[in-house]
Design a protein around this motif. Sequence first.
Motif, PDB file in Angstrom:
ATOM      1  N   SER A   1       0.838  -1.192   0.000  1.00 10.37           N
ATOM      2  CA  SER A   1       0.000   0.000   0.000  1.00 10.37           C
ATOM      3  C   SER A   1       0.876   1.246   0.000  1.00 10.37           C
ATOM      4  O   SER A   1       1.762   1.378   0.849  1.00 10.37           O
ATOM      5  CB  SER A   1      -0.923  -0.008   1.223  1.00 10.37           C
ATOM      6  OG  SER A   1      -1.680   1.175   1.295  1.00 10.37           O
ATOM      7  N   SER A   2       0.618   2.152  -0.956  1.00 11.70           N
ATOM      8  CA  SER A   2       1.420   3.372  -1.082  1.00 11.70           C
ATOM      9  C   SER A   2       0.506   4.569  -1.298  1.00 11.70           C
ATOM     10  O   SER A   2      -0.542   4.456  -1.948  1.00 11.70           O
ATOM     11  CB  SER A   2       2.397   3.244  -2.253  1.00 11.70           C
ATOM     12  OG  SER A   2       3.074   4.463  -2.486  1.00 11.70           O
ATOM     13  N   TYR A   3       0.950   5.704  -0.783  1.00 14.45           N
ATOM     14  CA  TYR A   3       0.163   6.926  -0.942  1.00 14.45           C
ATOM     15  C   TYR A   3       0.544   7.692  -2.218  1.00 14.45           C
ATOM     16  O   TYR A   3      -0.299   7.999  -3.045  1.00 14.45           O
ATOM     17  CB  TYR A   3       0.349   7.822   0.278  1.00 14.45           C
ATOM     18  CG  TYR A   3      -0.356   9.161   0.159  1.00 14.45           C
ATOM     19  CD1 TYR A   3      -1.736   9.236   0.328  1.00 14.45           C
ATOM     20  CD2 TYR A   3       0.352  10.327  -0.107  1.00 14.45           C
ATOM     21  CE1 TYR A   3      -2.392  10.454   0.217  1.00 14.45           C
ATOM     22  CE2 TYR A   3      -0.300  11.550  -0.217  1.00 14.45           C
ATOM     23  CZ  TYR A   3      -1.677  11.611  -0.047  1.00 14.45           C
ATOM     24  OH  TYR A   3      -2.317  12.810  -0.172  1.00 14.45           O
ATOM     25  N   ARG A   4       1.834   7.967  -2.405  1.00 16.43           N
ATOM     26  CA  ARG A   4       2.249   8.908  -3.436  1.00 16.43           C
ATOM     27  C   ARG A   4       2.602   8.250  -4.770  1.00 16.43           C
ATOM     28  O   ARG A   4       2.155   8.694  -5.821  1.00 16.43           O
ATOM     29  CB  ARG A   4       3.449   9.724  -2.933  1.00 16.43           C
ATOM     30  CG  ARG A   4       3.835  10.872  -3.828  1.00 16.43           C
ATOM     31  CD  ARG A   4       4.945  11.688  -3.199  1.00 16.43           C
ATOM     32  NE  ARG A   4       5.319  12.820  -4.025  1.00 16.43           N
ATOM     33  CZ  ARG A   4       6.346  13.626  -3.775  1.00 16.43           C
ATOM     34  NH1 ARG A   4       7.090  13.411  -2.695  1.00 16.43           N
ATOM     35  NH2 ARG A   4       6.615  14.638  -4.559  1.00 16.43           N
TER      36      ARG A   4
ATOM     37  N   ALA B   1      -2.497  -4.926  -4.107  1.00 12.67           N
ATOM     38  CA  ALA B   1      -1.698  -3.708  -4.271  1.00 12.67           C
ATOM     39  C   ALA B   1      -2.642  -2.525  -4.381  1.00 12.67           C
ATOM     40  O   ALA B   1      -3.575  -2.539  -5.195  1.00 12.67           O
ATOM     41  CB  ALA B   1      -0.804  -3.794  -5.504  1.00 12.67           C
ATOM     42  N   PHE B   2      -2.373  -1.497  -3.557  1.00 13.09           N
ATOM     43  CA  PHE B   2      -3.201  -0.292  -3.570  1.00 13.09           C
ATOM     44  C   PHE B   2      -2.309   0.949  -3.554  1.00 13.09           C
ATOM     45  O   PHE B   2      -1.365   1.027  -2.775  1.00 13.09           O
ATOM     46  CB  PHE B   2      -4.126  -0.240  -2.351  1.00 13.09           C
ATOM     47  CG  PHE B   2      -4.838   1.079  -2.208  1.00 13.09           C
ATOM     48  CD1 PHE B   2      -5.981   1.337  -2.939  1.00 13.09           C
ATOM     49  CD2 PHE B   2      -4.335   2.076  -1.379  1.00 13.09           C
ATOM     50  CE1 PHE B   2      -6.624   2.571  -2.837  1.00 13.09           C
ATOM     51  CE2 PHE B   2      -4.968   3.295  -1.261  1.00 13.09           C
ATOM     52  CZ  PHE B   2      -6.117   3.554  -1.988  1.00 13.09           C
ATOM     53  N   SER B   3      -2.623   1.916  -4.434  1.00 16.37           N
ATOM     54  CA  SER B   3      -1.928   3.195  -4.416  1.00 16.37           C
ATOM     55  C   SER B   3      -2.928   4.326  -4.586  1.00 16.37           C
ATOM     56  O   SER B   3      -3.857   4.229  -5.397  1.00 16.37           O
ATOM     57  CB  SER B   3      -0.877   3.271  -5.532  1.00 16.37           C
ATOM     58  OG  SER B   3      -0.227   4.541  -5.498  1.00 16.37           O
ATOM     59  N   GLN B   4      -2.711   5.391  -3.836  1.00 17.96           N
ATOM     60  CA  GLN B   4      -3.575   6.550  -3.961  1.00 17.96           C
ATOM     61  C   GLN B   4      -3.308   7.287  -5.272  1.00 17.96           C
ATOM     62  O   GLN B   4      -4.222   7.517  -6.064  1.00 17.96           O
ATOM     63  CB  GLN B   4      -3.333   7.496  -2.776  1.00 17.96           C
ATOM     64  CG  GLN B   4      -4.252   8.700  -2.752  1.00 17.96           C
ATOM     65  CD  GLN B   4      -5.480   8.493  -1.908  1.00 17.96           C
ATOM     66  OE1 GLN B   4      -5.723   7.392  -1.418  1.00 17.96           O
ATOM     67  NE2 GLN B   4      -6.268   9.520  -1.735  1.00 17.96           N
TER      68      GLN B   4
ATOM     69  N   GLU C   1       0.536  -2.430  -9.056  1.00 21.96           N
ATOM     70  CA  GLU C   1       1.035  -3.456  -9.955  1.00 21.96           C
ATOM     71  C   GLU C   1       1.167  -4.792  -9.237  1.00 21.96           C
ATOM     72  O   GLU C   1       1.661  -4.841  -8.111  1.00 21.96           O
ATOM     73  CB  GLU C   1       2.406  -3.065 -10.506  1.00 21.96           C
ATOM     74  CG  GLU C   1       2.438  -1.725 -11.219  1.00 21.96           C
ATOM     75  CD  GLU C   1       3.841  -1.300 -11.557  1.00 21.96           C
ATOM     76  OE1 GLU C   1       4.119  -1.066 -12.747  1.00 21.96           O
ATOM     77  OE2 GLU C   1       4.657  -1.208 -10.620  1.00 21.96           O
ATOM     78  N   ILE C   2       0.753  -5.846  -9.912  1.00 21.04           N
ATOM     79  CA  ILE C   2       0.914  -7.194  -9.381  1.00 21.04           C
ATOM     80  C   ILE C   2       1.446  -8.102 -10.482  1.00 21.04           C
ATOM     81  O   ILE C   2       0.880  -8.149 -11.581  1.00 21.04           O
ATOM     82  CB  ILE C   2      -0.410  -7.758  -8.829  1.00 21.04           C
ATOM     83  CG1 ILE C   2      -0.891  -6.896  -7.642  1.00 21.04           C
ATOM     84  CG2 ILE C   2      -0.238  -9.206  -8.381  1.00 21.04           C
ATOM     85  CD1 ILE C   2      -2.214  -7.341  -7.063  1.00 21.04           C
TER      86      ILE C   2
ATOM     87  N   ILE D   1      -6.481 -11.919  -6.607  1.00 24.21           N
ATOM     88  CA  ILE D   1      -5.596 -10.808  -6.980  1.00 24.21           C
ATOM     89  C   ILE D   1      -6.414  -9.526  -7.012  1.00 24.21           C
ATOM     90  O   ILE D   1      -7.437  -9.442  -7.701  1.00 24.21           O
ATOM     91  CB  ILE D   1      -4.946 -11.063  -8.356  1.00 24.21           C
ATOM     92  CG1 ILE D   1      -4.064 -12.309  -8.311  1.00 24.21           C
ATOM     93  CG2 ILE D   1      -4.141  -9.846  -8.801  1.00 24.21           C
ATOM     94  CD1 ILE D   1      -3.538 -12.728  -9.669  1.00 24.21           C
ATOM     95  N   PHE D   2      -5.935  -8.517  -6.286  1.00 23.70           N
ATOM     96  CA  PHE D   2      -6.651  -7.242  -6.194  1.00 23.70           C
ATOM     97  C   PHE D   2      -5.666  -6.101  -6.424  1.00 23.70           C
ATOM     98  O   PHE D   2      -4.686  -5.961  -5.682  1.00 23.70           O
ATOM     99  CB  PHE D   2      -7.299  -7.105  -4.816  1.00 23.70           C
ATOM    100  CG  PHE D   2      -7.981  -5.784  -4.582  1.00 23.70           C
ATOM    101  CD1 PHE D   2      -9.296  -5.596  -4.969  1.00 23.70           C
ATOM    102  CD2 PHE D   2      -7.309  -4.739  -3.979  1.00 23.70           C
ATOM    103  CE1 PHE D   2      -9.927  -4.380  -4.763  1.00 23.70           C
ATOM    104  CE2 PHE D   2      -7.931  -3.521  -3.753  1.00 23.70           C
ATOM    105  CZ  PHE D   2      -9.242  -3.334  -4.156  1.00 23.70           C
ATOM    106  N   ALA D   3      -5.906  -5.275  -7.453  1.00 25.87           N
ATOM    107  CA  ALA D   3      -5.050  -4.128  -7.749  1.00 25.87           C
ATOM    108  C   ALA D   3      -5.923  -2.897  -7.927  1.00 25.87           C
ATOM    109  O   ALA D   3      -6.843  -2.904  -8.756  1.00 25.87           O
ATOM    110  CB  ALA D   3      -4.220  -4.372  -9.007  1.00 25.87           C
ATOM    111  N   GLN D   4      -5.624  -1.838  -7.159  1.00 23.30           N
ATOM    112  CA  GLN D   4      -6.440  -0.631  -7.228  1.00 23.30           C
ATOM    113  C   GLN D   4      -5.576   0.618  -7.097  1.00 23.30           C
ATOM    114  O   GLN D   4      -4.719   0.707  -6.208  1.00 23.30           O
ATOM    115  CB  GLN D   4      -7.501  -0.613  -6.127  1.00 23.30           C
ATOM    116  CG  GLN D   4      -8.419   0.603  -6.177  1.00 23.30           C
ATOM    117  CD  GLN D   4      -9.436   0.612  -5.061  1.00 23.30           C
ATOM    118  OE1 GLN D   4      -9.126   0.240  -3.936  1.00 23.30           O
ATOM    119  NE2 GLN D   4     -10.658   1.027  -5.360  1.00 23.30           N
ATOM    120  N   SER D   5      -5.799   1.578  -7.987  1.00 21.12           N
ATOM    121  CA  SER D   5      -5.208   2.906  -7.878  1.00 21.12           C
ATOM    122  C   SER D   5      -6.326   3.924  -8.036  1.00 21.12           C
ATOM    123  O   SER D   5      -7.128   3.841  -8.970  1.00 21.12           O
ATOM    124  CB  SER D   5      -4.147   3.140  -8.953  1.00 21.12           C
ATOM    125  OG  SER D   5      -3.685   4.484  -8.917  1.00 21.12           O
ATOM    126  N   LEU D   6      -6.369   4.893  -7.138  1.00 14.97           N
ATOM    127  CA  LEU D   6      -7.448   5.868  -7.200  1.00 14.97           C
ATOM    128  C   LEU D   6      -7.241   6.904  -8.292  1.00 14.97           C
ATOM    129  O   LEU D   6      -8.199   7.353  -8.925  1.00 14.97           O
ATOM    130  CB  LEU D   6      -7.605   6.558  -5.839  1.00 14.97           C
ATOM    131  CG  LEU D   6      -8.051   5.674  -4.681  1.00 14.97           C
ATOM    132  CD1 LEU D   6      -8.287   6.525  -3.441  1.00 14.97           C
ATOM    133  CD2 LEU D   6      -9.313   4.890  -5.038  1.00 14.97           C
TER     134      LEU D   6
END
Length: 208
Positions: free
Chosen positions: A126-129, A152-155, A160-161, A177-182
């Motif tokens: 999990s990453s913010y930037r 994997a989650f990023s704001q 990426e997975i 498998i779960f990948a999300q970027s806002l």
Amino acid sequence: THSGTIETSGENSAGIQSSGGYNVLTNITSGSTIRTTGDGSAGITAFGGNSTFIAITGDIETRGENAVAARASSNYEAASVTNSATIRTEGLGSSGLVASGYNSASIRSSGDVTTLGDNSSALIASSYRYDASVTSSGVVNTAGDFSRGASAFSQYGLAEIFVDGDIITTGDGATAIFAQSLYDGAEVQIASDVSTQGIEAHGVSISS
């Protein structure tokens, strides 16, 4: 750096805990073992003001609820976990490997990771930037309901997975498998088998 066996049985305990205002590196060597049985406990937890790295080549097992095998956190820079050992968590809400960073987060695992409890995800970055990435070439197995294999989650960065080892979920409502970027993109690459067996379970979920 640690070699040998560490066992803890109390609640909210850690086999290895490290922290620092700048960069923090924690290493458990091949042949080592960490076991925790208390609720809220961690095999390894590392926190750094800047970059935080955990390198695992020895096995980790947790049995309590709301536990984590290894967690790397960074306030301002990168958090990274690499693993080539066997990871196993048994309790409710207990995760395998977790990397949480402000600038970036990454997990690279070639070892087998198993979680048995409900709401217990195996690999979480999990990453913010910037980017959050998970690379897995070992076998990932989650048995509990509403658990995720690789997440994997990023704001604001990429999520990426990259999977080159089997991912198996057997619980209801689970996601392999779960990948999300806002606010950026999400990417998944799979070169192995992905299997889900539970009711309303999902093989791959991508959102951006």
